[in-house]
Design an enzyme around this catalytic site. Sequence first.
Site, short mmCIF file in Angstrom:
data_model
loop_
_atom_site.label_atom_id
_atom_site.label_comp_id
_atom_site.label_asym_id
_atom_site.label_seq_id
_atom_site.Cartn_x
_atom_site.Cartn_y
_atom_site.Cartn_z
N CYS A 184 -7.36 -6.62 5.23
CA CYS A 184 -8.62 -6.47 5.96
C CYS A 184 -9.67 -7.43 5.43
CB CYS A 184 -9.12 -5.04 5.83
SG CYS A 184 -9.25 -4.51 4.12
N HIS B 38 0.80 -1.23 0.00
CA HIS B 38 0.00 0.00 0.00
C HIS B 38 0.84 1.29 0.00
CE1 HIS B 38 -3.09 -2.87 0.51
NE2 HIS B 38 -2.69 -3.21 1.72
C1 FAD Z 1 -5.14 -9.28 8.62
C2 FAD Z 1 -4.90 -7.80 8.51
C3 FAD Z 1 -5.97 -6.92 8.49
C4 FAD Z 1 -5.76 -5.55 8.38
N1 FAD Z 1 -6.84 -4.71 8.36
C5 FAD Z 1 -6.64 -3.37 8.21
C6 FAD Z 1 -7.75 -2.48 8.12
O1 FAD Z 1 -8.91 -2.90 8.16
N2 FAD Z 1 -7.50 -1.15 7.97
C7 FAD Z 1 -6.22 -0.65 7.92
O2 FAD Z 1 -6.05 0.56 7.76
N3 FAD Z 1 -5.15 -1.48 8.01
C8 FAD Z 1 -5.33 -2.81 8.14
N4 FAD Z 1 -4.25 -3.65 8.25
C9 FAD Z 1 -2.88 -3.08 8.27
C10 FAD Z 1 -2.36 -2.87 6.88
O3 FAD Z 1 -2.46 -4.03 6.12
C11 FAD Z 1 -0.91 -2.40 6.93
O4 FAD Z 1 -0.86 -1.23 7.70
C12 FAD Z 1 -0.41 -2.13 5.53
O5 FAD Z 1 -0.29 -3.34 4.82
C13 FAD Z 1 0.94 -1.43 5.53
O6 FAD Z 1 1.33 -1.23 4.21
P1 FAD Z 1 2.86 -1.09 3.82
O7 FAD Z 1 2.88 -0.94 2.34
O8 FAD Z 1 3.50 -0.05 4.65
O9 FAD Z 1 3.55 -2.45 4.28
P2 FAD Z 1 3.30 -3.97 3.93
O10 FAD Z 1 1.90 -4.23 3.58
O11 FAD Z 1 3.89 -4.73 5.07
O12 FAD Z 1 4.18 -4.20 2.62
C14 FAD Z 1 5.55 -4.18 2.63
C15 FAD Z 1 6.07 -4.76 1.34
O13 FAD Z 1 7.49 -4.70 1.35
C16 FAD Z 1 8.02 -5.90 0.78
N5 FAD Z 1 9.40 -6.05 1.27
C17 FAD Z 1 9.82 -6.01 2.56
N6 FAD Z 1 11.15 -6.13 2.64
C18 FAD Z 1 11.59 -6.28 1.37
C19 FAD Z 1 12.88 -6.46 0.80
N7 FAD Z 1 13.98 -6.51 1.54
N8 FAD Z 1 12.95 -6.60 -0.54
C20 FAD Z 1 11.84 -6.54 -1.32
N9 FAD Z 1 10.61 -6.36 -0.82
C21 FAD Z 1 10.48 -6.22 0.50
C22 FAD Z 1 7.05 -6.98 1.23
O14 FAD Z 1 7.08 -8.10 0.40
C23 FAD Z 1 5.70 -6.23 1.16
O15 FAD Z 1 5.06 -6.40 -0.08
C24 FAD Z 1 -4.44 -5.04 8.33
C25 FAD Z 1 -3.35 -5.91 8.35
C26 FAD Z 1 -3.58 -7.29 8.43
C27 FAD Z 1 -2.39 -8.22 8.44
#
Ligand code: FAD
Length: 442
Positions: A42, A10
């Site tokens: 979610c 995201h």
């Molecule tokens: C079951 C569940 C339900 C949720 N429900 C909600 C909700 O209803 N509302 C809400 O606001 N939030 C919700 N969340 C929280 C939300 O999903 C996270 O806050 C969000 O995914 C964060 O996004 P991000 O892109 O920062 O990180 P992440 O989604 O953790 O993505 C990080 C990405 O980085 C990649 N990555 C990491 N390290 C490396 C590397 N060294 N090399 C290459 N790639 C790498 C990973 O593969 C991943 O694709 C929920 C989470 C879960 C698990």
Amino acid sequence: MKTVIVGTNHAGIAAANTLLDSYPDQEVVMIDRNTNLSYLGCGTALWVGRQIEGYENLFYTNKEAFEAKGAKISMETSVTKVDFDNKVLYCEKKDGSTFTESYDKLVLATGSAPISPNIPGKDLKGVNFLKLFQEGLEVDRQISDPAVKSVAVIGAGYIGVEIAEAAKRRGKEVRLFDAETTSLASYYDEHFSKDMDKNLAEHGIELHFGELATAYKGVDHVETLVTDKGEYPVDLVINAIGFGPNNLLGKDHLKLFKNGAYLVDRHQHTSDPDVYAVGDCATVYSNALREEAYIALATNAVRSGIVAGHNIGGTPLESIGVQGSNGISIFGYNMVSTGLSVKAAEKSGMKVKFTDYEDLQRPGFMKNNANVKIRIVYEESSRRVVGTQIASTEDISMGIHMFSLAIEEGVTIDKLKLLDIFFLPHFNQPYNYITMAALSAE
Ligand SMILES: Cc1cc2nc3c(=O)[nH]c(=O)nc-3n(C[C@H](O)[C@H](O)[C@H](O)COP(=O)(O)OP(=O)(O)OC[C@H]3O[C@@H](n4cnc5c(N)ncnc54)[C@H](O)[C@@H]3O)c2cc1C
């Protein structure tokens, strides 16, 4: 200018889209180790609980969409190391081949990882996490096995509560464990979480709060969960005790917050001027606390990605900060909150007061009606609103956004007392619960 974004979920997606849509001269490279992008976690519980038909629509974009916009995107590729001095990334593909990628600006969007309870038996089969799409698939596969009768969920935060509901909807015997004395303890005061506990118990979920998991037992597959209070048969365990920032790439180079998240300013800048951090791996500015905080939510991830994208593209943009607004809906009972609960405020050393109100949503003469309860939390000295919780079987969700804005703008409880709030019997009472709660404030 070449920007490399590590992590294409995201936060990374929002940064990439902002750059690609608004700054056509930018060269954008995206790298992620997973097979998919944009999975809405979610939706896992909704799908496992069969409240939606499948998982296919839980993705909102794909690799091809970014290629069409001109980005270079490498999936199933891990960034193994960053040479921050020479601005070079070391990458490894799934087949073991390696390559390097240089950058002018780097966006770390590496997200978070589930916290693993470090207890005996944690590696047994049948012990699961619930972060990735693949982990959701695995939990669904196991729940679909008729031999799996007894499910233990460890952690009664919103993810644990949601998956406990889903397992119950699939006809399992469900036990929900938490070391805290209620569910949802980080977001809600007991005045609210006790109602959720009652709701869960009434729907047949066995609650084990104030109870600490100490071991999983079994030969190859988990058979028993041991806690400080007992031992329970179990066919499937779902760990949901929380998330920590994934800081592996930058932890030795960048300034960190107390929990290890990359410390960023309101432009998403880390302590290295050419490195930005966004989403779950970074801090956010909390308007309630008026300081940096860690609040891992998809909503914060998207906003921080947009802010980083504009700053890299050349439009200086400051984050307006966040309130950690959130909601949950379990067996038809809805709770929403923003900012701090009384408990959270006191834990952070802030002296607060609160005002509670409870009433019917609509006038008594309306047939379609339900109870609503609200708590507004305000700082004792300044009287500014720092948090609000609302709960009902009605959809009361939109009301919380006003409180989110109130916290962001530093509005006092007194300003809400005579605020122009409309009245129509279909929606609310002439003396509505927001006004009444504010008027009741000391
Ligand atoms: C079951 C569940 C339900 C949720 N429900 C909600 C909700 O209803 N509302 C809400 O606001 N939030 C919700 N969340 C929280 C939300 O999903 C996270 O806050 C969000 O995914 C964060 O996004 P991000 O892109 O920062 O990180 P992440 O989604 O953790 O993505 C990080 C990405 O980085 C990649 N990555 C990491 N390290 C490396 C590397 N060294 N090399 C290459 N790639 C790498 C990973 O593969 C991943 O694709 C929920 C989470 C879960 C698990």
